[in-house]
Scaffold this active site. Sequence first.
Site, PDB file in Angstrom:
ATOM      1  N   GLY A  95       1.017  -1.302   0.081  1.00  0.00           N
ATOM      2  CA  GLY A  95      -0.294   0.138   0.055  1.00  0.00           C
ATOM      3  C   GLY A  95       0.555   1.405  -0.705  1.00  0.00           C
ATOM      4  CB  SER A  96       3.776   2.333  -0.866  1.00  0.00           C
ATOM      5  OG  SER A  96       4.582   1.830  -2.205  1.00  0.00           O
TER       6      SER A  96
ATOM      7  CE  LYS B 219     -12.237 -11.667 -11.497  1.00  0.00           C
ATOM      8  NZ  LYS B 219     -11.357 -11.068 -11.525  1.00  0.00           N
TER       9      LYS B 219
ATOM     10  CG  MET C 244      -1.605  -7.969  -7.211  1.00  0.00           C
ATOM     11  SD  MET C 244      -0.489  -6.807  -8.320  1.00  0.00           S
ATOM     12  CE  MET C 244       1.054  -7.482  -7.998  1.00  0.00           C
ATOM     13  NE  ARG C 245      -8.161 -10.988  -5.609  1.00  0.00           N
ATOM     14  CZ  ARG C 245      -8.401 -12.760  -6.148  1.00  0.00           C
ATOM     15  NH1 ARG C 245      -9.014 -12.949  -6.996  1.00  0.00           N
ATOM     16  NH2 ARG C 245      -8.037 -13.071  -4.686  1.00  0.00           N
TER      17      ARG C 245
ATOM     18  CG  ASN D  31      -4.424  -0.595 -12.793  1.00  0.00           C
ATOM     19  OD1 ASN D  31      -3.849  -0.765 -10.750  1.00  0.00           O
ATOM     20  ND2 ASN D  31      -3.557  -1.348 -13.280  1.00  0.00           N
TER      21      ASN D  31
ATOM     22  CG  HIS E 169       1.276  -2.343 -14.988  1.00  0.00           C
ATOM     23  ND1 HIS E 169       1.115  -3.511 -14.291  1.00  0.00           N
ATOM     24  CD2 HIS E 169       1.985  -2.518 -16.400  1.00  0.00           C
ATOM     25  CE1 HIS E 169       1.835  -4.221 -15.271  1.00  0.00           C
ATOM     26  NE2 HIS E 169       2.498  -3.829 -15.911  1.00  0.00           N
TER      27      HIS E 169
HETATM   28  C1  GAR Z   1       3.135  -1.225  -7.172  1.00  0.00           C
HETATM   29  O1  GAR Z   1       4.178  -0.878  -8.150  1.00  0.00           O
HETATM   30  C2  GAR Z   1       1.980  -1.198  -8.567  1.00  0.00           C
HETATM   31  O2  GAR Z   1       2.878  -0.479  -9.986  1.00  0.00           O
HETATM   32  C3  GAR Z   1       1.906  -2.586  -8.771  1.00  0.00           C
HETATM   33  O3  GAR Z   1       1.955  -2.928  -7.804  1.00  0.00           O
HETATM   34  C4  GAR Z   1       2.625  -2.266  -6.584  1.00  0.00           C
HETATM   35  C5  GAR Z   1       2.282  -2.486  -5.525  1.00  0.00           C
HETATM   36  O4  GAR Z   1       3.022  -1.612  -4.805  1.00  0.00           O
HETATM   37  N1  GAR Z   1       0.698  -2.993  -9.672  1.00  0.00           N
HETATM   38  C6  GAR Z   1       0.773  -4.316 -10.365  1.00  0.00           C
HETATM   39  O5  GAR Z   1       1.769  -4.314 -10.846  1.00  0.00           O
HETATM   40  C7  GAR Z   1      -0.952  -4.112 -11.273  1.00  0.00           C
HETATM   41  N2  GAR Z   1      -0.343  -4.843 -12.512  1.00  0.00           N
HETATM   42  P1  GAR Z   1       2.142  -0.750  -2.921  1.00  0.00           P
HETATM   43  O6  GAR Z   1       1.010  -1.537  -2.430  1.00  0.00           O
HETATM   44  O7  GAR Z   1       3.438  -0.360  -2.511  1.00  0.00           O
HETATM   45  O8  GAR Z   1       1.526   0.507  -3.992  1.00  0.00           O
END
Ligand code: GAR
Length: 189
Positions: A12-13, A65, A90-91, A107, A109
């Site tokens: 969750g950063s 789902k 991640m879904r 989103n 990415h």
């Molecule tokens: C982030 O880097 C985001 O871009 C990625 O997950 C990480 C979550 O980090 N998302 C994906 O890969 C989506 N396909 P966080 O929980 O520290 O925000």
Amino acid sequence: MKNIAVFASGSGSNFQAILDAVNEGSLQANVKLLVCDRPGAYVIERAEQNSIPYFVFSAKDFPNKEAFELRILQELKNEDIEYLVLAGYMRLVSLTLLAEYTGHIVNIHPSLLPSFPGKDAIGQALEAQANKSGVTIHFVDEGMDTGPIIAQQTIEIDYNETRKSLQDKIQNIEHQLYPVILQKLLTCQ
Ligand code: GAR
């Protein structure tokens, strides 16, 4: 101000960066809900520390789902949520949510889409020996990281880059870019 729900699965950063931007006034939005599909994820602690209501679920507690997305939809309606902000969720989102929120789901990415969609985009970039990667913010459709792109930022991958150093570079960009783009998006519509 728009009511938003942040969806996350892990640390969750990015959620924290959004909350920090709201607190300092650079992002005008009401973060009314965190939706998390991983009980125990650190993002839930962040919601608690910041007094943000959260809905946490386990997909295995639902038959499919559609069933858990209908439950999420109920939570979103209860809070009058207008935008869904995916931040490490991640879904894939399916039609149950898309039918109600198309054009209002974004989103982030960790690659320059369409390169390296899906899981472990950072590992994919290193494996491919790419010399650049970056961050993409896009609208969500039914596909895997296929929706219309809103913003991208490129970074160079050094010859001696490690997974950790690349992840740090990408996350630094994410934490700055997401609040800025959200502010533009939420205040221009
Ligand atoms: C982030 O880097 C985001 O871009 C990625 O997950 C990480 C979550 O980090 N998302 C994906 O890969 C989506 N396909 P966080 O929980 O520290 O925000």
